[in-house]
Design a protein around this motif. Structure first.
Motif, PDB file in Angstrom:
ATOM      1  N   GLY A   1       0.774  -1.239   0.000  1.00  0.00           N
ATOM      2  CA  GLY A   1       0.000   0.000   0.000  1.00  0.00           C
ATOM      3  C   GLY A   1       0.800   1.281   0.000  1.00  0.00           C
ATOM      4  N   VAL A   2       2.123   1.214   0.300  1.00  0.00           N
ATOM      5  CA  VAL A   2       2.925   2.443   0.278  1.00  0.00           C
ATOM      6  C   VAL A   2       3.290   2.784  -1.169  1.00  0.00           C
ATOM      7  N   PRO A   3       3.522   4.066  -1.470  1.00  0.00           N
ATOM      8  CA  PRO A   3       3.832   4.452  -2.852  1.00  0.00           C
ATOM      9  C   PRO A   3       5.307   4.312  -3.224  1.00  0.00           C
ATOM     10  N   TRP A   4       6.114   3.812  -2.316  1.00  0.00           N
ATOM     11  CA  TRP A   4       7.553   3.741  -2.534  1.00  0.00           C
ATOM     12  C   TRP A   4       7.884   2.840  -3.726  1.00  0.00           C
ATOM     13  N   VAL A   5       8.944   3.195  -4.425  1.00  0.00           N
ATOM     14  CA  VAL A   5       9.301   2.505  -5.665  1.00  0.00           C
ATOM     15  C   VAL A   5      10.748   2.018  -5.595  1.00  0.00           C
ATOM     16  N   ARG A   6      10.969   0.808  -6.105  1.00  0.00           N
ATOM     17  CA  ARG A   6      12.325   0.269  -6.198  1.00  0.00           C
ATOM     18  C   ARG A   6      12.573  -0.258  -7.608  1.00  0.00           C
ATOM     19  N   TYR A   7      13.696   0.151  -8.196  1.00  0.00           N
ATOM     20  CA  TYR A   7      14.183  -0.416  -9.443  1.00  0.00           C
ATOM     21  C   TYR A   7      15.462  -1.186  -9.119  1.00  0.00           C
ATOM     22  N   HIS A   8      15.678  -2.295  -9.783  1.00  0.00           N
ATOM     23  CA  HIS A   8      16.851  -3.084  -9.437  1.00  0.00           C
ATOM     24  C   HIS A   8      17.370  -3.870 -10.641  1.00  0.00           C
ATOM     25  N   GLY A   9      18.621  -4.324 -10.534  1.00  0.00           N
ATOM     26  CA  GLY A   9      19.227  -5.128 -11.578  1.00  0.00           C
ATOM     27  C   GLY A   9      20.714  -5.262 -11.334  1.00  0.00           C
ATOM     28  N   MET A  10      21.363  -6.027 -12.182  1.00  0.00           N
ATOM     29  CA  MET A  10      22.811  -6.213 -12.099  1.00  0.00           C
ATOM     30  C   MET A  10      23.507  -5.282 -13.088  1.00  0.00           C
ATOM     31  N   TYR A  11      24.605  -4.708 -12.650  1.00  0.00           N
ATOM     32  CA  TYR A  11      25.480  -3.946 -13.539  1.00  0.00           C
ATOM     33  C   TYR A  11      26.906  -4.368 -13.207  1.00  0.00           C
ATOM     34  N   LYS A  12      27.563  -5.046 -14.150  1.00  0.00           N
ATOM     35  CA  LYS A  12      28.879  -5.627 -13.896  1.00  0.00           C
ATOM     36  C   LYS A  12      28.768  -6.543 -12.673  1.00  0.00           C
ATOM     37  N   ASP A  13      29.525  -6.261 -11.614  1.00  0.00           N
ATOM     38  CA  ASP A  13      29.481  -7.121 -10.423  1.00  0.00           C
ATOM     39  C   ASP A  13      28.600  -6.552  -9.320  1.00  0.00           C
ATOM     40  N   LEU A  14      27.807  -5.561  -9.631  1.00  0.00           N
ATOM     41  CA  LEU A  14      27.061  -4.851  -8.605  1.00  0.00           C
ATOM     42  C   LEU A  14      25.555  -5.111  -8.685  1.00  0.00           C
ATOM     43  N   HIS A  15      24.951  -5.338  -7.534  1.00  0.00           N
ATOM     44  CA  HIS A  15      23.499  -5.369  -7.421  1.00  0.00           C
ATOM     45  C   HIS A  15      23.047  -3.924  -7.179  1.00  0.00           C
TER      46      HIS A  15
ATOM     47  N   PRO B   1      10.668   7.662  -2.883  1.00  0.00           N
ATOM     48  CA  PRO B   1       9.434   7.706  -2.079  1.00  0.00           C
ATOM     49  C   PRO B   1       8.173   7.592  -2.924  1.00  0.00           C
ATOM     50  N   GLY B   2       8.280   7.809  -4.239  1.00  0.00           N
ATOM     51  CA  GLY B   2       7.110   7.725  -5.104  1.00  0.00           C
ATOM     52  C   GLY B   2       6.218   8.956  -5.017  1.00  0.00           C
ATOM     53  N   LYS B   3       5.047   8.839  -5.602  1.00  0.00           N
ATOM     54  CA  LYS B   3       4.110   9.960  -5.664  1.00  0.00           C
ATOM     55  C   LYS B   3       3.167   9.966  -4.458  1.00  0.00           C
ATOM     56  N   ASP B   4       2.893  11.171  -3.971  1.00  0.00           N
ATOM     57  CA  ASP B   4       1.906  11.309  -2.905  1.00  0.00           C
ATOM     58  C   ASP B   4       0.566  10.750  -3.391  1.00  0.00           C
ATOM     59  N   PRO B   5      -0.054   9.847  -2.631  1.00  0.00           N
ATOM     60  CA  PRO B   5      -1.285   9.194  -3.094  1.00  0.00           C
ATOM     61  C   PRO B   5      -2.446  10.145  -3.351  1.00  0.00           C
ATOM     62  N   VAL B   6      -2.450  11.285  -2.671  1.00  0.00           N
ATOM     63  CA  VAL B   6      -3.557  12.229  -2.820  1.00  0.00           C
ATOM     64  C   VAL B   6      -3.254  13.301  -3.861  1.00  0.00           C
ATOM     65  N   LEU B   7      -2.054  13.878  -3.781  1.00  0.00           N
ATOM     66  CA  LEU B   7      -1.737  15.030  -4.621  1.00  0.00           C
ATOM     67  C   LEU B   7      -0.947  14.679  -5.883  1.00  0.00           C
ATOM     68  N   GLY B   8      -0.360  13.501  -5.928  1.00  0.00           N
ATOM     69  CA  GLY B   8       0.317  13.056  -7.134  1.00  0.00           C
ATOM     70  C   GLY B   8       1.661  13.689  -7.410  1.00  0.00           C
ATOM     71  N   VAL B   9       2.245  14.354  -6.420  1.00  0.00           N
ATOM     72  CA  VAL B   9       3.571  14.951  -6.600  1.00  0.00           C
ATOM     73  C   VAL B   9       4.616  14.076  -5.906  1.00  0.00           C
ATOM     74  N   ASP B  10       5.879  14.245  -6.279  1.00  0.00           N
ATOM     75  CA  ASP B  10       6.956  13.498  -5.644  1.00  0.00           C
ATOM     76  C   ASP B  10       6.937  13.726  -4.133  1.00  0.00           C
ATOM     77  N   SER B  11       7.079  12.660  -3.375  1.00  0.00           N
ATOM     78  CA  SER B  11       7.023  12.747  -1.911  1.00  0.00           C
ATOM     79  C   SER B  11       8.383  13.176  -1.358  1.00  0.00           C
ATOM     80  N   VAL B  12       8.725  14.433  -1.596  1.00  0.00           N
ATOM     81  CA  VAL B  12      10.023  14.948  -1.162  1.00  0.00           C
ATOM     82  C   VAL B  12       9.994  15.231   0.338  1.00  0.00           C
ATOM     83  N   GLY B  13      11.174  15.432   0.914  1.00  0.00           N
ATOM     84  CA  GLY B  13      11.261  15.823   2.305  1.00  0.00           C
ATOM     85  C   GLY B  13      11.799  14.727   3.204  1.00  0.00           C
TER      86      GLY B  13
END
Length: 265
Positions: A57-71, A77-89
């Protein structure tokens, strides 16, 4: 009688030494705004995590993958569920990075993003700074010791080789939950001897210290706080170009980190 264990402090030092000498494997990059994160997601061909490590239920976002030897993991934080703006702060930042560290156990956290800079301290539009120390400028608690807690001064992980390799500038970072700067904030920022200001860094540093994870900060200047242009206008005008500069810098940092241990960065 069974032999006594080593002293606790000896064990801690041994564990710390092992961590410093172990090749870096898992990196978390925290970026507050989607616009800032997207170029890196595309560059490293990261995939969004749909079976999320985060609470439902949280708007938080994760992207992931391998690059060379690194995970690689980019979290937002994703978008505010009500206002749709980046959840800065600071609130969103501290929650997301706490959950991320708990779930992924990274070897290193990088807080990458845009920031305001002070021309009086040598900052210019497009400069990328490696933060040496971070502190808050809007947690004013004028009671002995509580005042120091409010400022929350913390050192970033020393990354002197990245500093040289990428030809970055170095300076202190000051964090507050407002884009603008009040007179009280200005006085606190001056007391913090800050060159750049953002809205997340010191909160992330607090969590990283709490959970004993090394952290570095890469901040690209979008606006000159002590300049003659309105902050919001200058920030929006420069966001795209400066984000491209940030993307290049973070990519070079990732290439540099591949195959190295913490002591080598």
């Amino acid at each position: 009688m069974a032999p006594h264990d080593d002293q606790p402090e000896v064990k801690v030092e041994a564990m710390a030494s092992e961590a410093l000498n172990k090749p870096i494997s898992t990196i978390v990059i925290f970026i507050a705004m989607h616009t800032e994160a997207l170029p890196l997601v595309n560059r490293f061909q990261l995939q969004e995590d749909h079976d999320s490590v985060f609470p439902k239920g949280v708007p938080w976002v994760r992207y992931h993958g391998m690059y060379k030897d690194l995970h690689l993991n980019i979290v937002q934080p994703g978008k505010d569920p009500v206002l749709g703006v980046d959840s800065v702060g600071t609130v969103s930042a501290s929650l997301v990075i706490y959950a991320t560290i708990q779930a992924l156990k990274p070897d290193l956290v990088i807080n990458a993003g845009t920031a305001g800079g002070f021309k009086a301290k040598g900052a210019a539009i497009g400069d990328v700074f490696l933060a040496s120390e971070v502190a808050f400028h809007d947690r004013r608690i004028p009671i002995p010791v509580f005042d120091l807690y409010g400022v929350g001064l913390r050192q970033a992980f020393s990354a002197s080789n990245i500093l040289k390799e990428l030809n970055l500038k170095i300076g202190r970072l000051s964090t507050g939950d407002s884009l603008d700067m009040s007179a009280q904030d200005e006085a606190s920022i001056t007391a913090n001897d800050a060159t750049v200001k953002d809205m997340e860094g010191a909160a992330i540093a607090y969590v990283a210290e709490l959970l004993k994870v090394p952290i570095i900060f890469l901040k690209a200047v979008t606006d000159i706080v002590d300049g003659d242009k309105p902050t919001a206008e200058e920030f929006l005008n420069n966001l795209t170009a400066v984000t491209a500069t940030l993307d290049e810098t973070v990519a070079k940092a990732i290439d540099f980190l591949n195959g190295k241990c913490l002591l080598e960065i």
